[in-house]
Scaffold this motif. Sequence first.
Motif, PDB file in Angstrom:
ATOM      1  N   GLU A   1      41.060  45.082  33.470  1.00  0.00           N
ATOM      2  CA  GLU A   1      39.918  44.917  34.363  1.00  0.00           C
ATOM      3  C   GLU A   1      39.577  43.450  34.575  1.00  0.00           C
ATOM      4  O   GLU A   1      39.198  43.039  35.681  1.00  0.00           O
ATOM      5  N   ALA A   2      39.708  42.652  33.510  1.00  0.00           N
ATOM      6  CA  ALA A   2      39.362  41.235  33.613  1.00  0.00           C
ATOM      7  C   ALA A   2      40.268  40.498  34.595  1.00  0.00           C
ATOM      8  O   ALA A   2      39.858  39.517  35.214  1.00  0.00           O
ATOM      9  N   ALA A   3      41.491  40.974  34.733  1.00  0.00           N
ATOM     10  CA  ALA A   3      42.464  40.280  35.585  1.00  0.00           C
ATOM     11  C   ALA A   3      42.270  40.550  37.069  1.00  0.00           C
ATOM     12  O   ALA A   3      42.862  39.864  37.904  1.00  0.00           O
ATOM     13  N   SER A   4      41.436  41.526  37.401  1.00  0.00           N
ATOM     14  CA  SER A   4      41.298  41.842  38.831  1.00  0.00           C
ATOM     15  C   SER A   4      39.943  42.490  39.121  1.00  0.00           C
ATOM     16  O   SER A   4      39.475  43.344  38.369  1.00  0.00           O
ATOM     17  N   GLY A   5      39.326  42.013  40.181  1.00  0.00           N
ATOM     18  CA  GLY A   5      38.183  42.729  40.718  1.00  0.00           C
ATOM     19  C   GLY A   5      36.798  42.279  40.305  1.00  0.00           C
ATOM     20  O   GLY A   5      35.815  42.693  40.912  1.00  0.00           O
ATOM     21  N   TYR A   6      36.675  41.420  39.295  1.00  0.00           N
ATOM     22  CA  TYR A   6      35.338  41.069  38.834  1.00  0.00           C
ATOM     23  C   TYR A   6      34.985  39.586  38.989  1.00  0.00           C
ATOM     24  O   TYR A   6      33.910  39.161  38.563  1.00  0.00           O
ATOM     25  N   GLY A   7      35.871  38.792  39.555  1.00  0.00           N
ATOM     26  CA  GLY A   7      35.567  37.382  39.753  1.00  0.00           C
ATOM     27  C   GLY A   7      35.249  36.695  38.438  1.00  0.00           C
ATOM     28  O   GLY A   7      36.010  36.795  37.469  1.00  0.00           O
ATOM     29  N   ASP A   8      34.087  36.014  38.401  1.00  0.00           N
ATOM     30  CA  ASP A   8      33.717  35.310  37.169  1.00  0.00           C
ATOM     31  C   ASP A   8      32.845  36.170  36.255  1.00  0.00           C
ATOM     32  O   ASP A   8      32.228  35.666  35.331  1.00  0.00           O
ATOM     33  N   ARG A   9      32.810  37.490  36.506  1.00  0.00           N
ATOM     34  CA  ARG A   9      31.881  38.342  35.758  1.00  0.00           C
ATOM     35  C   ARG A   9      32.503  39.041  34.551  1.00  0.00           C
ATOM     36  O   ARG A   9      31.796  39.684  33.788  1.00  0.00           O
ATOM     37  N   LEU A  10      33.810  38.926  34.368  1.00  0.00           N
ATOM     38  CA  LEU A  10      34.424  39.528  33.186  1.00  0.00           C
ATOM     39  C   LEU A  10      35.558  38.643  32.700  1.00  0.00           C
ATOM     40  O   LEU A  10      36.508  38.365  33.434  1.00  0.00           O
ATOM     41  N   ILE A  11      35.441  38.208  31.458  1.00  0.00           N
ATOM     42  CA  ILE A  11      36.447  37.361  30.817  1.00  0.00           C
ATOM     43  C   ILE A  11      36.764  37.964  29.466  1.00  0.00           C
ATOM     44  O   ILE A  11      35.856  38.303  28.694  1.00  0.00           O
ATOM     45  N   VAL A  12      38.033  38.110  29.172  1.00  0.00           N
ATOM     46  CA  VAL A  12      38.459  38.623  27.866  1.00  0.00           C
ATOM     47  C   VAL A  12      39.164  37.506  27.107  1.00  0.00           C
ATOM     48  O   VAL A  12      40.070  36.858  27.643  1.00  0.00           O
TER      49      VAL A  12
END
Length: 375
Positions: free
Chosen positions: A207-218
Amino acid sequence: MLEKFGHGGDLLTAAGLYGLEAGQFVDFSANMNPHGPPDAVRAVLQRYAETIGSYPDPAVRGLRRKLALHHGVEEGSVLVGNGAAELIDLVVRLLLPSEVILAQPCFVEYGDAARKCGIPIRTVALAAEERFALTEQAVRHTMANMRDQGIATGTALWFLGSPNNPTGQLIDAGVIRLLLAEGERVVLDEAFMDFVAEEKAYSFISEAASGYGDRLIVIRSMTKFYAIPGIRLGYMVADEALIAGLSELQVPWSVNSLAQQIGEAVLDDISYAERTMAWLKEERPWLTQQLEQLGLDVAPGHVNYVLFRIPRSFNLKASELQQLMGERGVLIRDASHFEGLGEGYCRIAVRFRQEHELLLQTLREVLAGRKAGGR
Protein backbone atom coordinates in the motif's frame (compact mmCIF):
# COMPACT_ATOMS: atom_id res chain seq x y z
CA MET A 1 21.94 2.58 34.11
CA LEU A 2 22.61 0.20 31.26
CA GLU A 3 20.59 2.29 28.78
CA LYS A 4 23.04 5.19 28.98
CA PHE A 5 22.60 5.90 25.26
CA GLY A 6 18.93 4.95 25.08
CA HIS A 7 19.36 1.41 23.77
CA GLY A 8 20.22 -2.10 24.87
CA GLY A 9 23.25 -4.11 23.80
CA ASP A 10 25.81 -1.71 25.26
CA LEU A 11 28.42 -4.17 26.52
CA LEU A 12 31.03 -1.53 27.31
CA THR A 13 28.65 0.30 29.64
CA ALA A 14 27.68 -3.05 31.18
CA ALA A 15 31.32 -3.87 31.86
CA GLY A 16 31.78 -0.59 33.68
CA LEU A 17 28.61 -1.03 35.71
CA TYR A 18 28.91 -4.65 36.75
CA GLY A 19 32.64 -5.30 36.89
CA LEU A 20 32.78 -8.06 34.27
CA GLU A 21 34.45 -8.23 30.87
CA ALA A 22 32.19 -7.51 27.90
CA GLY A 23 32.55 -11.10 26.67
CA GLN A 24 31.33 -12.54 29.98
CA PHE A 25 27.74 -11.33 29.59
CA VAL A 26 24.76 -13.14 28.11
CA ASP A 27 22.91 -10.27 26.46
CA PHE A 28 19.11 -10.26 26.54
CA SER A 29 18.96 -6.46 26.37
CA ALA A 30 19.19 -6.16 22.55
CA ASN A 31 16.67 -7.76 20.20
CA MET A 32 18.98 -9.45 17.72
CA ASN A 33 18.58 -12.76 15.95
CA PRO A 34 20.73 -15.10 18.11
CA HIS A 35 21.70 -17.17 15.07
CA GLY A 36 24.19 -14.44 14.21
CA PRO A 37 24.71 -13.13 10.68
CA PRO A 38 24.03 -15.46 7.72
CA ASP A 39 27.07 -17.25 6.25
CA ALA A 40 26.83 -14.94 3.26
CA VAL A 41 28.04 -12.06 5.45
CA ARG A 42 31.35 -13.78 6.14
CA ALA A 43 31.82 -14.37 2.43
CA VAL A 44 31.23 -10.67 1.72
CA LEU A 45 33.73 -9.66 4.40
CA GLN A 46 36.40 -11.97 3.04
CA ARG A 47 36.30 -10.38 -0.42
CA TYR A 48 35.54 -6.81 0.64
CA ALA A 49 39.20 -5.76 0.49
CA GLU A 50 38.92 -5.95 -3.31
CA THR A 51 36.33 -3.15 -3.43
CA ILE A 52 37.04 -0.97 -0.39
CA GLY A 53 39.13 1.37 -2.55
CA SER A 54 36.09 2.39 -4.62
CA TYR A 55 33.25 4.73 -3.72
CA PRO A 56 29.92 3.09 -2.86
CA ASP A 57 27.02 3.44 -5.30
CA PRO A 58 25.41 6.74 -4.19
CA ALA A 59 22.01 5.53 -5.42
CA VAL A 60 22.31 2.06 -3.78
CA ARG A 61 20.87 0.62 -6.97
CA GLY A 62 21.75 -3.04 -6.46
CA LEU A 63 20.18 -3.31 -3.02
CA ARG A 64 17.17 -1.16 -3.92
CA ARG A 65 16.54 -3.40 -6.93
CA LYS A 66 16.69 -6.53 -4.78
CA LEU A 67 14.43 -5.07 -2.12
CA ALA A 68 11.92 -3.98 -4.76
CA LEU A 69 11.81 -7.51 -6.19
CA HIS A 70 11.58 -8.99 -2.69
CA HIS A 71 8.48 -6.93 -1.89
CA GLY A 72 6.96 -6.71 -5.35
CA VAL A 73 7.17 -2.91 -5.64
CA GLU A 74 8.86 -0.47 -8.01
CA GLU A 75 12.54 0.33 -7.40
CA GLY A 76 11.71 4.03 -7.26
CA SER A 77 9.54 3.37 -4.19
CA VAL A 78 12.52 2.18 -2.11
CA LEU A 79 15.07 4.29 -0.24
CA VAL A 80 17.94 2.66 1.68
CA GLY A 81 19.43 4.42 4.69
CA ASN A 82 22.05 4.22 7.39
CA GLY A 83 19.74 2.27 9.68
CA ALA A 84 16.09 3.00 10.38
CA ALA A 85 17.17 5.91 12.60
CA GLU A 86 18.39 7.94 9.63
CA LEU A 87 15.14 7.33 7.78
CA ILE A 88 13.00 8.40 10.75
CA ASP A 89 14.98 11.61 10.94
CA LEU A 90 14.70 12.22 7.19
CA VAL A 91 10.91 11.86 7.19
CA VAL A 92 10.45 14.39 9.98
CA ARG A 93 12.85 16.90 8.40
CA LEU A 94 11.21 16.69 4.99
CA LEU A 95 7.53 16.70 6.03
CA LEU A 96 7.90 19.06 9.03
CA PRO A 97 4.48 18.11 10.45
CA SER A 98 2.44 20.37 12.72
CA GLU A 99 2.92 17.73 15.41
CA VAL A 100 4.03 14.15 15.82
CA ILE A 101 1.66 11.64 17.38
CA LEU A 102 3.08 8.71 19.33
CA ALA A 103 1.27 5.67 20.70
CA GLN A 104 3.25 5.08 23.88
CA PRO A 105 5.15 3.07 24.93
CA CYS A 106 7.12 3.12 21.69
CA PHE A 107 10.59 3.39 20.17
CA VAL A 108 12.29 6.46 21.64
CA GLU A 109 13.76 7.73 18.37
CA TYR A 110 10.36 8.80 17.01
CA GLY A 111 10.12 11.43 19.72
CA ASP A 112 13.81 12.28 19.49
CA ALA A 113 13.46 13.09 15.78
CA ALA A 114 10.51 15.39 16.49
CA ARG A 115 12.26 17.20 19.34
CA LYS A 116 15.33 17.87 17.21
CA CYS A 117 13.10 19.77 14.79
CA GLY A 118 11.14 21.56 17.52
CA ILE A 119 7.94 19.74 16.61
CA PRO A 120 5.29 19.26 19.34
CA ILE A 121 4.47 15.71 20.42
CA ARG A 122 1.00 14.38 21.17
CA THR A 123 0.68 10.98 22.86
CA VAL A 124 -1.87 8.20 22.82
CA ALA A 125 -1.56 5.88 25.82
CA LEU A 126 -1.50 2.13 25.18
CA ALA A 127 -3.01 0.36 28.18
CA ALA A 128 -1.81 -2.95 29.60
CA GLU A 129 -5.47 -3.80 30.27
CA GLU A 130 -6.06 -3.66 26.50
CA ARG A 131 -2.95 -5.74 25.74
CA PHE A 132 -1.16 -2.55 24.64
CA ALA A 133 -3.33 -2.45 21.52
CA LEU A 134 -3.94 0.78 19.63
CA THR A 135 -7.73 0.85 19.36
CA GLU A 136 -10.01 2.60 16.89
CA GLN A 137 -11.67 4.32 19.83
CA ALA A 138 -8.36 5.84 20.95
CA VAL A 139 -7.57 6.95 17.40
CA ARG A 140 -10.98 8.56 16.88
CA HIS A 141 -10.73 10.31 20.24
CA THR A 142 -7.30 11.69 19.38
CA MET A 143 -8.39 12.90 15.95
CA ALA A 144 -11.43 14.62 17.49
CA ASN A 145 -9.21 16.43 19.98
CA MET A 146 -6.90 17.54 17.18
CA ARG A 147 -9.78 18.99 15.17
CA ASP A 148 -11.11 20.78 18.25
CA GLN A 149 -7.68 22.36 18.70
CA GLY A 150 -7.47 23.51 15.10
CA ILE A 151 -5.02 20.88 13.83
CA ALA A 152 -5.92 20.45 10.18
CA THR A 153 -6.36 16.96 8.77
CA GLY A 154 -3.17 15.61 7.22
CA THR A 155 -0.79 18.13 8.79
CA ALA A 156 0.29 15.96 11.72
CA LEU A 157 2.35 12.76 11.45
CA TRP A 158 1.52 9.52 13.24
CA PHE A 159 4.55 7.35 14.12
CA LEU A 160 3.43 3.81 14.82
CA GLY A 161 5.40 0.62 15.38
CA SER A 162 4.00 -2.66 14.09
CA PRO A 163 5.16 -4.82 15.76
CA ASN A 164 5.60 -2.18 18.41
CA ASN A 165 8.78 -1.88 20.43
CA PRO A 166 8.80 -2.67 23.38
CA THR A 167 5.38 -4.38 23.53
CA GLY A 168 5.69 -6.70 20.52
CA GLN A 169 2.09 -6.02 19.51
CA LEU A 170 0.92 -5.73 15.92
CA ILE A 171 -1.44 -2.92 14.97
CA ASP A 172 -4.81 -4.00 13.67
CA ALA A 173 -5.00 -3.23 9.95
CA GLY A 174 -8.37 -1.58 10.48
CA VAL A 175 -6.75 1.11 12.63
CA ILE A 176 -4.24 1.98 9.91
CA ARG A 177 -6.95 2.05 7.27
CA LEU A 178 -9.06 4.32 9.48
CA LEU A 179 -6.23 6.84 9.76
CA LEU A 180 -5.64 6.78 6.02
CA ALA A 181 -9.36 7.07 5.24
CA GLU A 182 -9.49 10.15 7.47
CA GLY A 183 -6.64 11.77 5.53
CA GLU A 184 -3.97 11.38 8.20
CA ARG A 185 -0.26 10.83 7.48
CA VAL A 186 1.26 7.64 8.91
CA VAL A 187 4.80 6.37 9.31
CA LEU A 188 4.60 2.66 10.02
CA ASP A 189 7.76 1.23 11.56
CA GLU A 190 7.95 -2.45 10.60
CA ALA A 191 11.49 -3.00 11.87
CA PHE A 192 10.53 -6.34 13.43
CA MET A 193 7.98 -7.45 10.85
CA ASP A 194 10.42 -10.03 9.43
CA PHE A 195 9.91 -12.05 12.62
CA VAL A 196 6.13 -12.27 12.13
CA ALA A 197 5.00 -15.59 10.68
CA GLU A 198 2.08 -14.00 8.78
CA GLU A 199 4.17 -11.05 7.60
CA LYS A 200 2.35 -10.50 4.32
CA ALA A 201 -1.00 -10.33 6.08
CA TYR A 202 0.15 -7.50 8.37
CA SER A 203 2.67 -5.50 6.34
CA PHE A 204 1.60 -2.31 4.55
CA ILE A 205 4.53 -2.19 2.17
CA SER A 206 2.44 -2.76 -0.96
CA GLU A 207 0.00 0.00 0.00
CA ALA A 208 2.83 2.39 0.82
CA ALA A 209 4.27 2.02 -2.67
CA SER A 210 1.14 3.19 -4.46
CA GLY A 211 -1.88 5.36 -3.98
CA TYR A 212 -1.24 7.32 -0.79
CA GLY A 213 1.28 10.00 -1.77
CA ASP A 214 3.02 11.30 1.34
CA ARG A 215 0.40 9.80 3.68
CA LEU A 216 1.85 6.32 4.16
CA ILE A 217 5.50 5.42 4.70
CA VAL A 218 6.78 2.04 5.81
CA ILE A 219 10.22 1.74 7.43
CA ARG A 220 12.12 -1.53 7.76
CA SER A 221 15.37 -2.53 9.47
CA MET A 222 17.73 -5.22 8.22
CA THR A 223 19.91 -5.25 11.34
CA LYS A 224 17.55 -7.11 13.69
CA PHE A 225 16.53 -10.12 11.61
CA TYR A 226 19.95 -10.63 10.02
CA ALA A 227 21.91 -9.84 13.22
CA ILE A 228 24.08 -7.13 11.66
CA PRO A 229 23.68 -4.15 14.02
CA GLY A 230 27.27 -3.07 13.39
CA ILE A 231 26.28 -2.46 9.77
CA ARG A 232 23.67 0.29 9.95
CA LEU A 233 21.13 -0.70 7.33
CA GLY A 234 17.45 0.08 6.91
CA TYR A 235 15.05 1.03 4.13
CA MET A 236 11.70 2.64 3.55
CA VAL A 237 8.94 2.17 1.02
CA ALA A 238 6.68 5.02 -0.05
CA ASP A 239 5.32 6.90 -3.07
CA GLU A 240 8.04 7.49 -5.66
CA ALA A 241 7.73 11.29 -5.52
CA LEU A 242 8.17 11.26 -1.75
CA ILE A 243 11.14 8.91 -2.01
CA ALA A 244 12.75 11.29 -4.51
CA GLY A 245 12.33 14.18 -2.08
CA LEU A 246 13.78 12.19 0.81
CA SER A 247 16.70 11.09 -1.35
CA GLU A 248 17.61 14.72 -2.10
CA LEU A 249 17.69 15.46 1.63
CA GLN A 250 19.83 12.42 2.43
CA VAL A 251 23.55 12.84 3.11
CA PRO A 252 25.57 11.61 0.08
CA TRP A 253 26.95 8.09 0.46
CA SER A 254 25.15 7.54 3.77
CA VAL A 255 25.05 3.81 2.98
CA ASN A 256 28.60 2.50 2.64
CA SER A 257 29.62 -0.15 0.14
CA LEU A 258 30.06 -2.89 2.74
CA ALA A 259 26.51 -2.38 3.99
CA GLN A 260 25.20 -2.45 0.43
CA GLN A 261 26.99 -5.71 -0.37
CA ILE A 262 25.87 -7.37 2.85
CA GLY A 263 22.28 -6.25 2.30
CA GLU A 264 22.20 -7.82 -1.13
CA ALA A 265 23.79 -11.04 0.09
CA VAL A 266 21.52 -11.74 3.06
CA LEU A 267 18.33 -11.38 1.03
CA ASP A 268 19.33 -14.47 -0.94
CA ASP A 269 19.65 -16.71 2.15
CA ILE A 270 16.21 -18.30 2.29
CA SER A 271 17.31 -21.15 4.54
CA TYR A 272 18.48 -18.66 7.18
CA ALA A 273 15.03 -17.07 7.24
CA GLU A 274 13.32 -20.45 7.50
CA ARG A 275 15.62 -21.55 10.33
CA THR A 276 14.94 -18.31 12.19
CA MET A 277 11.18 -18.65 11.95
CA ALA A 278 11.26 -22.29 13.08
CA TRP A 279 13.38 -21.34 16.13
CA LEU A 280 11.12 -18.45 17.12
CA LYS A 281 7.95 -20.51 16.78
CA GLU A 282 9.30 -22.92 19.40
CA GLU A 283 11.29 -20.71 21.75
CA ARG A 284 9.03 -17.71 22.30
CA PRO A 285 6.02 -19.65 23.64
CA TRP A 286 8.30 -21.80 25.83
CA LEU A 287 10.06 -18.77 27.30
CA THR A 288 6.75 -16.99 27.89
CA GLN A 289 5.39 -20.00 29.77
CA GLN A 290 8.50 -20.26 31.93
CA LEU A 291 8.39 -16.58 32.85
CA GLU A 292 4.75 -16.86 33.83
CA GLN A 293 5.55 -19.82 36.04
CA LEU A 294 7.99 -17.58 37.91
CA GLY A 295 5.07 -15.29 38.71
CA LEU A 296 5.87 -12.58 36.16
CA ASP A 297 3.16 -10.85 34.11
CA VAL A 298 4.04 -11.38 30.44
CA ALA A 299 2.55 -9.14 27.75
CA PRO A 300 1.32 -10.91 24.60
CA GLY A 301 3.49 -10.36 21.54
CA HIS A 302 4.54 -11.75 18.18
CA VAL A 303 8.27 -11.23 17.77
CA ASN A 304 11.76 -11.94 19.11
CA TYR A 305 11.43 -10.10 22.42
CA VAL A 306 9.21 -10.34 25.47
CA LEU A 307 7.87 -7.57 27.69
CA PHE A 308 7.04 -8.52 31.26
CA ARG A 309 6.06 -6.79 34.49
CA ILE A 310 7.33 -7.65 37.96
CA PRO A 311 4.29 -7.91 40.28
CA ARG A 312 4.34 -5.61 43.28
CA SER A 313 4.45 -8.63 45.59
CA PHE A 314 8.15 -8.98 44.75
CA ASN A 315 8.85 -5.42 45.95
CA LEU A 316 11.34 -5.06 43.12
CA LYS A 317 11.78 -2.35 40.50
CA ALA A 318 12.96 -3.06 36.97
CA SER A 319 16.13 -1.05 37.59
CA GLU A 320 16.91 -3.19 40.64
CA LEU A 321 16.28 -6.43 38.79
CA GLN A 322 18.53 -5.23 35.97
CA GLN A 323 21.30 -4.47 38.46
CA LEU A 324 21.02 -7.81 40.24
CA MET A 325 20.95 -9.73 36.96
CA GLY A 326 23.83 -7.72 35.49
CA GLU A 327 26.02 -8.47 38.50
CA ARG A 328 25.44 -12.14 37.69
CA GLY A 329 26.37 -11.72 34.01
CA VAL A 330 22.88 -11.55 32.49
CA LEU A 331 21.79 -8.33 30.78
CA ILE A 332 18.12 -7.37 30.51
CA ARG A 333 16.42 -4.14 29.42
CA ASP A 334 14.90 -1.85 32.03
CA ALA A 335 11.74 -1.00 30.09
CA SER A 336 10.56 1.53 32.64
CA HIS A 337 12.53 4.10 30.61
CA PHE A 338 9.92 3.80 27.86
CA GLU A 339 7.31 6.52 28.30
CA GLY A 340 4.04 4.91 29.31
CA LEU A 341 5.48 1.98 31.25
CA GLY A 342 5.80 1.74 35.01
CA GLU A 343 8.83 0.98 37.13
CA GLY A 344 8.19 -2.77 37.10
CA TYR A 345 8.56 -3.40 33.35
CA CYS A 346 11.46 -5.28 31.73
CA ARG A 347 12.14 -6.46 28.19
CA ILE A 348 14.21 -9.45 27.16
CA ALA A 349 15.25 -10.86 23.81
CA VAL A 350 14.32 -14.38 22.77
CA ARG A 351 17.49 -16.43 22.44
CA PHE A 352 18.43 -20.13 22.51
CA ARG A 353 17.18 -22.70 25.03
CA GLN A 354 20.47 -23.05 26.88
CA GLU A 355 20.66 -19.28 27.33
CA HIS A 356 17.03 -19.19 28.42
CA GLU A 357 17.73 -21.76 31.09
CA LEU A 358 20.57 -19.59 32.41
CA LEU A 359 18.29 -16.54 32.36
CA LEU A 360 15.54 -18.39 34.20
CA GLN A 361 17.87 -19.85 36.81
CA THR A 362 19.32 -16.39 37.49
CA LEU A 363 15.83 -14.94 37.74
CA ARG A 364 14.84 -17.64 40.22
CA GLU A 365 17.82 -16.85 42.40
CA VAL A 366 17.18 -13.11 42.35
CA LEU A 367 13.41 -13.37 42.90
CA ALA A 368 13.83 -15.92 45.69
CA GLY A 369 16.35 -13.64 47.37
CA ARG A 370 13.91 -10.77 47.27
CA LYS A 371 11.16 -12.87 48.82
CA ALA A 372 13.58 -13.86 51.53
CA GLY A 373 14.48 -10.22 52.07
CA GLY A 374 18.04 -10.57 50.78
CA ARG A 375 20.09 -9.35 47.82
